[in-house]
Scaffold this active site. Structure first.
Site, PDB file in Angstrom:
ATOM      1  N   GLU A  61       0.884  -1.151   0.000  1.00  0.00           N
ATOM      2  CA  GLU A  61       0.000   0.000   0.000  1.00  0.00           C
ATOM      3  C   GLU A  61       0.919   1.196   0.000  1.00  0.00           C
ATOM      4  O   GLU A  61       1.555   1.504   1.018  1.00  0.00           O
ATOM      5  CB  GLU A  61      -0.932  -0.062   1.212  1.00  0.00           C
ATOM      6  N   CYS A 121      -3.100   8.029   4.076  1.00  0.00           N
ATOM      7  CA  CYS A 121      -2.916   7.443   2.729  1.00  0.00           C
ATOM      8  C   CYS A 121      -3.922   8.026   1.754  1.00  0.00           C
ATOM      9  O   CYS A 121      -3.696   8.064   0.560  1.00  0.00           O
ATOM     10  CB  CYS A 121      -3.138   5.934   2.754  1.00  0.00           C
TER      11      CYS A 121
END
Lengths: 526, 526
Positions: free
Chosen positions: A257, A294
């Site tokens: 990720e 994120c």
């Protein structure tokens, strides 16, 4: 000074490493007192061997044992919440409340318990039975999983308490946690509780282990190791792609990720209809947690005109009026500045910010940049540099076509968002942008900002490369996140009593749907 | 001589390539008359661009359209079965009946129709709806898929009619077929029918395309191309790993089905109980199709003793008595010999074979090797060289412990098989070997040989690296094989009328189970 012990094969013991490191409180720039070891390769190998041995042991465990462990762990964490959030507060600068105690901690406990439920009901394993051929298959554990946690979620993505950890354990895999060096004490506290919970739940030594840091080379060797099942990594693109290359060469799955700038398209009718709300939502989302999410909205696309200018002015005013938050470390501040400068060098202008904030803590001014659509299209990669933190770029497109062309040039992202008018005035433009945007993002959002990643079975916290390494998987959302740490097990003509429980004739869980001869059913095999 | 046309963007047209090749009839070593082009990179780029354009077009198609195409295609193939199997017979040396007409062709049609059903009922897409957060997700098409077919299944794994093709189309993806150069005419015939079916079903130009051959460099550039969704490759380990490295670097998923020697453990009680049956089953499985199956049993492990010696003698007698079949080409015969020699060099002995068979056709003598368990354990990699074709190695282990140690040293394989006594006398040994073997194979089999891969939803035609590139996926078995060519699509707060059909409140298919708030149900959202 004695360094803190590592957790290997069920024992807390001194590392054999000679290098050490200390964490820093980013809110004061003070070095914290505990000293932590950098583990040498020989120690990493011991960890791998212990994980392999633990995997052999737990393969015969009933699935409920993994659920028991996760639940016991969550319960024991609850008894030490204050100690953990205090440690995390010192190591990250995040406020204890609401961020750590009321946000991340709640999420962490919820994830562990959702994973426990999934481990117990086995829905994630997709049992499939063909009675005509007597072939039966299911997803099963993949083997020892190395988890590399990020700096920005010391609890909910921690390598030994977060989403990857919970998913890997729910599938029945031992976890090798590689803590993030910016919050070793927080990680250590979790590991102490996890190990105690393992012992209490009858899990073998080596089922969960913790090392704090390795050299980059040893990290690459770990993910490529032939005895490893898979890895989960959350962090920077550069380091992640180095690990990906190593894992790929070794033939090991690695779930990444990585960076994402989470484009937000605000269509003209939406800006006209809900100007103030959108200014507030964007500013809040961009500056929340000092932008260290994120899914922070790092790129906004609007259409040229008075409303766009007013939007930029209004956002800039809020950026100026809001005190700069504390960043996770000096390294984060440095790379934030480097990202801003890189975007600036593509032809973007600074509207506000781009200067140091408070010298006594790790921080940088809230920064807003603007660029033209033409400039973006001429150098799309440059305008998509990630500036991780409290900064965002607004691109002002001259036309609908230019907005669409920007969407076409997007790299893979975790999310993409479109605000449109509720009366339908933006619908034609929405349709063309949405179709394009969808192919570049894991989660397409309407009319709200991307921050806030619900732990929902329907969540996708993933997306096309280079946001992740594979667009079919998600890091958040149970049961799907568990399937990353699984291999497909097939039993062909295997005698019934030798089968795993979920593949036997009798359905072991009343709520478990199995595919029997092409029909999804909770029935037993007849 | 004019070379055969390629199929690009809906048109059959002359290749711009200057290099050409011709296929060879392995049963006579005659060069076949048609001349086929090697496509240069500029042509590959055109193919990619056309596939991207087709993907944009079909994204708005109802899923039934893909099903209609697959069904129309299967129906049209049925009208040309004789022509296709005749072409395949000339290019592969396989007998028309039963192999091509009654075996592979039936399987091919079945696969296309199973894929059509799956495209229509959408079970593969795993729709997941969270009504509380209004987040909804599903698997959707990944983008243009490049399919590299193998030499050994000219119909059922053909790049434009086989399992990868059917799975990629069922998910809604355009396919770029890269034919195998050993059977270009067969592939061309399929492509002609496929293109006619596309036009009939209203699929856009470029939805399916065919090139016959590229340079290795251009193949690597294709799988790494940023506009490609994914690739499927079935073939040799060496070429497959070159493509994997390129795809990995480009961040593109690639699904590989590589070498596998499919170990078979015959436990003492089984040999005692069913000696003749096992001799027949093994010999039949090993020599069927001249051993050119992905699941050919290339390694057999037995326990030392009189029964083992009798087994080897009986198998050797059958190997000698059975005429050597025709191999797919001179290259296959050469690498078979090279594999046998490599195994021999590790210390194995030739029991029978290892010599040329019929000089007028591509062939090699049925070859049986034997080695000791000690020798295997000392050089496990050497004893696991693949000798693709009509050859097998029997390893004679001195003890139960040695059998287990062999299992521990196995590379990743598609299948692993254990024969055990039906009265339970082998059960303790079974348990220890099965637990170990399972971790090295995709499909664990009891009491039968690995050849024969049923197209069952429960099938796993996959396995740990290096049998494939990821242990979580299968190349055979619908719906699972479709999920390889999918990305996870998530819709967060997206207005209901903008959602894909399977995520709307109303369930579009009465048999489709959706996860709504954690419950699998065929109901509508309430």
């Amino acid at each position: 000074m004695t360094s803190q012990p590592v957790l290997i094969n069920g024992q807390w013991r001194a590392s054999t490493g000679t290098e050490t490191f200390q964490a820093i409180n980013p809110a004061t720039k003070e070095t914290l007192s505990e000293v932590y070891p950098v583990s040498p390769w020989s120690e990493v190998e011991e960890v791998i061997d212990a994980a392999v041995a633990a995997f052999k042991t737990v393969r015969s465990y009933p699935v409920g044992r993994f659920a028991d462990f996760l639940e016991a762990y969550a319960a024991k964490i609850e008894l030490k919440i204050d100690e953990i959030v205090e440690a995390a507060h010192l190591e990250t600068g995040y406020p204890i409340s609401p961020r750590l105690k009321d946000g991340e901690m709640v999420r962490t406990l919820d994830q562990l318990r959702q994973a426990a439920d999934a481990a117990r009901n086995q829905t994630w394993s997709l049992p499939t039975i063909d009675t005509k051929t007597n072939i039966r298959s299911m997803l099963g554990p993949i083997g020892p999983v190395a988890v590399f946690g990020p700096n920005n979620f010391p609890l909910a993505f921690n390598s030994i308490s977060g989403g990857d950890f919970a998913a890997a354990v729910a599938a029945g895999n031992p976890v090798i946690a590689k803590g993030h060096p910016s919050h070793p004490r927080t990680t250590q506290l979790f590991a102490e509780i996890a190990q105690a919970s393992c012992e209490r739940s009858g899990m073998p030594a080596g089922f969960i282990q913790l090392i704090y840091r390795t050299s980059h080379e040893d990290g690459a060797k770990l993910v490529a190791h032939p005895k490893l099942g898979a890895s989960g990594y959350t962090g920077s693109r550069h380091a992640g792609l180095v690990l990906k290359e190593a894992a790929d060469r070794g033939g090991n799955p690695i779930y990444l990720e990585l960076s994402s700038i989470n484009p937000v398209f605000i269509l003209p009718g939406a800006l006209e209809e809900r100007f103030s709300e959108i200014v507030d939502e964007f500013t809040g989302s961009c500056l929340m947690g000092t932008g260290q999410f994120c899914t922070n909205p790092g790129l906004v696309v609007v259409k040229a005109g008075d409303a766009a200018e007013e939007f930029i002015n209004a956002v800039a005013a809020k950026f100026k009026a809001t005190p700069a938050g504390t960043l996770l470390g000096e390294g984060v501040a440095r790379s934030l500045r480097a990202g801003i400068v890189a975007i600036q060098q593509t032809g973007a202008q600074v509207v506000t910010g781009n200067e140091p904030a408070d010298a006594n803590r790790c921080s940088y001014a809230n920064t807003l940049l603007r660029a033209t659509g033409k400039s973006f299209i001429e150098n799309p990669a440059g305008h998509q540099e990630e500036a991780f933190g409290n900064a965002s770029l607004i691109v002002v497109a001259d036309s609908d076509e230019e907005m669409l062309a920007i969407a076409e040039q997007l790299e893979g992202n975790l999310t993409g968002c479109i605000y449109s008018n509720t009366e339908g005035t933006d619908d034609a433009l929405y349709d063309s942008i949405a179709e394009e945007l969808r192919r570049h993002v894991g989660r397409l959002i309407n009319d709200k900002m991307p921050t806030g990643v619900a732990v929902s079975p329907a969540m996708n916290h993933g997306g096309p490369y280079p946001a992740t390494g594979h667009p079919g998987f998600t890091a958040v959302g149970i049961p799907a996140s568990i399937r990353r740490f699984a291999s497909l097990e097939c039993y062909d003509n295997v005698r019934l009593h030798r089968l795993p429980e979920v593949l036997r004739d009798e359905n072991p869980h009343e709520s478990l749907h199995r595919d029997i001869d092409g029909i999804m059913t909770t029935d037993d095999v007849k």
